[in-house]
Design an enzyme around this catalytic site. Sequence first.
Site, mmCIF file in Angstrom:
data_model
loop_
_atom_site.group_PDB
_atom_site.id
_atom_site.type_symbol
_atom_site.label_atom_id
_atom_site.label_comp_id
_atom_site.label_asym_id
_atom_site.label_seq_id
_atom_site.Cartn_x
_atom_site.Cartn_y
_atom_site.Cartn_z
ATOM 1 N N LYS A 1 5.798 15.361 -8.020
ATOM 2 C CA LYS A 1 4.866 15.923 -9.077
ATOM 3 C C LYS A 1 5.496 17.186 -9.778
ATOM 4 C CE LYS A 1 0.426 14.010 -7.182
ATOM 5 N NZ LYS A 1 -0.501 14.120 -6.220
ATOM 6 N N GLY B 1 -8.212 10.055 -5.806
ATOM 7 C CA GLY B 1 -9.319 9.075 -5.557
ATOM 8 C C GLY B 1 -9.243 8.039 -6.721
HETATM 9 N N1 LIG Z 1 -5.110 7.172 -4.602
HETATM 10 C C1 LIG Z 1 -4.900 8.191 -5.588
HETATM 11 O O1 LIG Z 1 -5.748 9.124 -5.503
HETATM 12 C C2 LIG Z 1 -3.846 8.076 -6.326
HETATM 13 C C3 LIG Z 1 -2.738 7.274 -6.522
HETATM 14 N N2 LIG Z 1 -1.800 7.245 -7.325
HETATM 15 C C4 LIG Z 1 -0.671 6.369 -7.388
HETATM 16 O O2 LIG Z 1 -1.312 5.199 -7.746
HETATM 17 C C5 LIG Z 1 -0.423 4.205 -7.246
HETATM 18 C C6 LIG Z 1 -1.425 3.195 -6.495
HETATM 19 O O3 LIG Z 1 -2.040 4.073 -5.220
HETATM 20 P P1 LIG Z 1 -3.366 3.446 -4.489
HETATM 21 O O4 LIG Z 1 -4.142 2.571 -5.434
HETATM 22 O O5 LIG Z 1 -3.920 4.695 -3.959
HETATM 23 O O6 LIG Z 1 -2.547 2.655 -3.413
HETATM 24 P P2 LIG Z 1 -3.190 1.113 -2.658
HETATM 25 O O7 LIG Z 1 -2.100 1.422 -1.459
HETATM 26 O O8 LIG Z 1 -4.548 1.450 -2.424
HETATM 27 O O9 LIG Z 1 -2.858 -0.059 -3.556
HETATM 28 C C7 LIG Z 1 -1.765 -0.427 -3.934
HETATM 29 C C8 LIG Z 1 -1.793 -2.060 -3.920
HETATM 30 O O10 LIG Z 1 -0.789 -2.732 -4.266
HETATM 31 C C9 LIG Z 1 -0.583 -3.872 -3.541
HETATM 32 N N3 LIG Z 1 0.662 -4.434 -3.410
HETATM 33 C C10 LIG Z 1 1.636 -4.029 -2.702
HETATM 34 N N4 LIG Z 1 2.878 -4.622 -3.036
HETATM 35 C C11 LIG Z 1 2.684 -5.530 -4.048
HETATM 36 C C12 LIG Z 1 3.343 -6.480 -4.896
HETATM 37 N N5 LIG Z 1 4.505 -6.574 -4.601
HETATM 38 N N6 LIG Z 1 2.706 -7.242 -5.814
HETATM 39 C C13 LIG Z 1 1.393 -6.854 -6.105
HETATM 40 N N7 LIG Z 1 0.477 -6.104 -5.330
HETATM 41 C C14 LIG Z 1 1.164 -5.193 -4.346
HETATM 42 C C15 LIG Z 1 -1.161 -3.277 -2.023
HETATM 43 O O11 LIG Z 1 -1.679 -4.657 -1.411
HETATM 44 C C16 LIG Z 1 -2.255 -2.422 -2.782
HETATM 45 O O12 LIG Z 1 -3.480 -3.191 -2.544
HETATM 46 C C17 LIG Z 1 0.585 4.892 -6.210
HETATM 47 O O13 LIG Z 1 1.720 4.954 -7.017
HETATM 48 C C18 LIG Z 1 -0.049 6.104 -6.144
HETATM 49 O O14 LIG Z 1 1.052 7.203 -5.675
HETATM 50 C C19 LIG Z 1 -1.697 8.294 -8.291
HETATM 51 C C20 LIG Z 1 -2.738 9.336 -8.357
HETATM 52 C C21 LIG Z 1 -3.830 9.235 -7.376
HETATM 53 N N1 LIG Z 2 -1.997 11.318 -2.409
HETATM 54 C C1 LIG Z 2 -1.991 11.902 -3.714
HETATM 55 C C2 LIG Z 2 -2.936 11.133 -4.608
HETATM 56 C C3 LIG Z 2 -2.813 11.582 -5.913
HETATM 57 O O1 LIG Z 2 -1.919 11.824 -6.533
HETATM 58 C C4 LIG Z 2 -3.044 13.063 -3.491
HETATM 59 O O2 LIG Z 2 -3.539 13.346 -2.470
HETATM 60 O O3 LIG Z 2 -2.889 14.020 -4.408
#
Ligand SMILES: NC(=O)C1=CN([C@@H]2O[C@H](COP(=O)(O)OP(=O)(O)OC[C@H]3O[C@@H](n4cnc5c(N)ncnc54)[C@H](O)[C@@H]3O)[C@@H](O)[C@H]2O)C=CC1
Ligand SMILES: N[C@@H](CC=O)C(=O)O
Length: 430
Positions: free
Chosen positions: A207, A306
């Site tokens: 970031k 979140g």
């Molecule tokens: N969770 C958070 O608070 C935040 C997350 N992010 C970003 O958002 C993105 C998603 O994060 P989350 O939703 O937390 O992760 P997550 O791990 O909950 O979701 C990712 C999903 O992608 C799926 N996946 C993996 N490989 C795949 C493929 N080849 N085809 C289709 N689906 C596939 C997984 O099974 C999983 O359900 C990441 O880049 C993360 O860094 C950004 C800001 C905040």
């Molecule tokens: N894992 C990250 C998700 C948001 O970017 C965090 O904890 O800030």
Amino acid sequence: MVRTRPLKVALLGCGVVGSQVARLMTTHADDLAARIGAPVELAGVAVRRPSKARGGVAPHLVTTDAAGLVGRGDIDVVVELIGGIEPARSLIDAAFEAGASVVTANKALLAQDGAALHAAAEKHGADLYFEAAVAGAIPLLRPLRESLAGDKVNRVLGIVNGTTNFILDRMESSGAGYGEALEEATALGYAEADPTADVEGFDAAAKAAILAGIAFHTRVRLDDVHREGITEVTAADIASARKMGCTVKLLAICERAEDGRSVTARVHPAMIPLAHPLASVREAYNAVFVEADAAGQLMFYGPGAGGAPTASAVLGDLVAACRNKLTGGRGPGESAYARLPVSPMGEVVTRYHISLDVVDKPGVLAQCATVFADHGVSIDTVRQTGKDGEAQLVVVTHRAPDAALSGTVEALRRLDTVHGVASIMRVEGE
Ligand SMILES: NC(=O)C1=CN([C@@H]2O[C@H](COP(=O)(O)OP(=O)(O)OC[C@H]3O[C@@H](n4cnc5c(N)ncnc54)[C@H](O)[C@@H]3O)[C@@H](O)[C@H]2O)C=CC1
Ligand SMILES: N[C@@H](CC=O)C(=O)O
Ligand code: NA
């Protein structure tokens, strides 16, 4: 007027954030259509495990063939929420090749390959939006890229990782253990798929790279960012900070050098005074100060992680990308014209809080003070407490180059009278 042919959206990944994007696209469908000027249709959802129940997503939309979905030729916007480098990078490339714009929250990929992704978007006349990649729901990148486009940003400083802020907050406020607090942050959907990215500072460093790149119109990659996580922060460090009227936060700091010829970007734990606004940022909230020539000091605050908060930022980008698809307009591309060099951490000027276990005998304090002086580091305060022939010496320095400060610590470690360095932490925000 809302046109009838819908804009088609492909969602890649339906985890913590993706599932909330799907939900909001359904529940806000009418408002989104009115704001965009056309209905937005979820045309497909690529997942890894199709058997998992996904409330709100019609089963016929779910596929395990992400590449097939992206390449099918009728998708207007691809929303990438898989995370990590591959297959996210190839899928985003394929989306541009197929004429789609891309919205992503993937800071790891942007910090590693942002230049190539921007170049691909440019080549295909597409948009690449990523507001959710930094500080979750907080509108931060759009203000930096657009609202402050006429100003000169000199400093960006803040808390940009929700998980580590949550852990430090729990350790301080309820005395929770590190592992227990990390488990809670993971259950709440704040942590990365591999939480090492959070606790070792990789996520915050990614970031910081994105923020520094945008703020200083210069390409900054993850490797350019000095990175320290929170795994070495102990309950004793937090207690020591309290004694000084401070708290411990994981900070990301991007600065333009005083002569304006270079920049630095770093992520590390730091003590900040309790009176500083960053000290009251609790749980998974983020807060970022931006200092600009004309605007002065701005503060951005809100939920940094979140599912739903992050989905809010994704939806904002989706609306922008869809509007551009309708009007033929384009969002801002990469701005890296300034090409400023990124200086190493050793050149950053900081203050240290150092806690030493020393032999409690005459002359030890003077001996230690000489080491500081020999390295050109001036001492601000010293506190000594003795017990059983051992003493603890807590030294807070004035500002000095980081290289001089780490040289001082190395030399202190070599003294026979110094039994150990109990903690070293930078002091910020004064
Ligand atoms: N969770 C958070 O608070 C935040 C997350 N992010 C970003 O958002 C993105 C998603 O994060 P989350 O939703 O937390 O992760 P997550 O791990 O909950 O979701 C990712 C999903 O992608 C799926 N996946 C993996 N490989 C795949 C493929 N080849 N085809 C289709 N689906 C596939 C997984 O099974 C999983 O359900 C990441 O880049 C993360 O860094 C950004 C800001 C905040
Ligand atoms: N894992 C990250 C998700 C948001 O970017 C965090 O904890 O800030
Ligand atoms: Na944001």
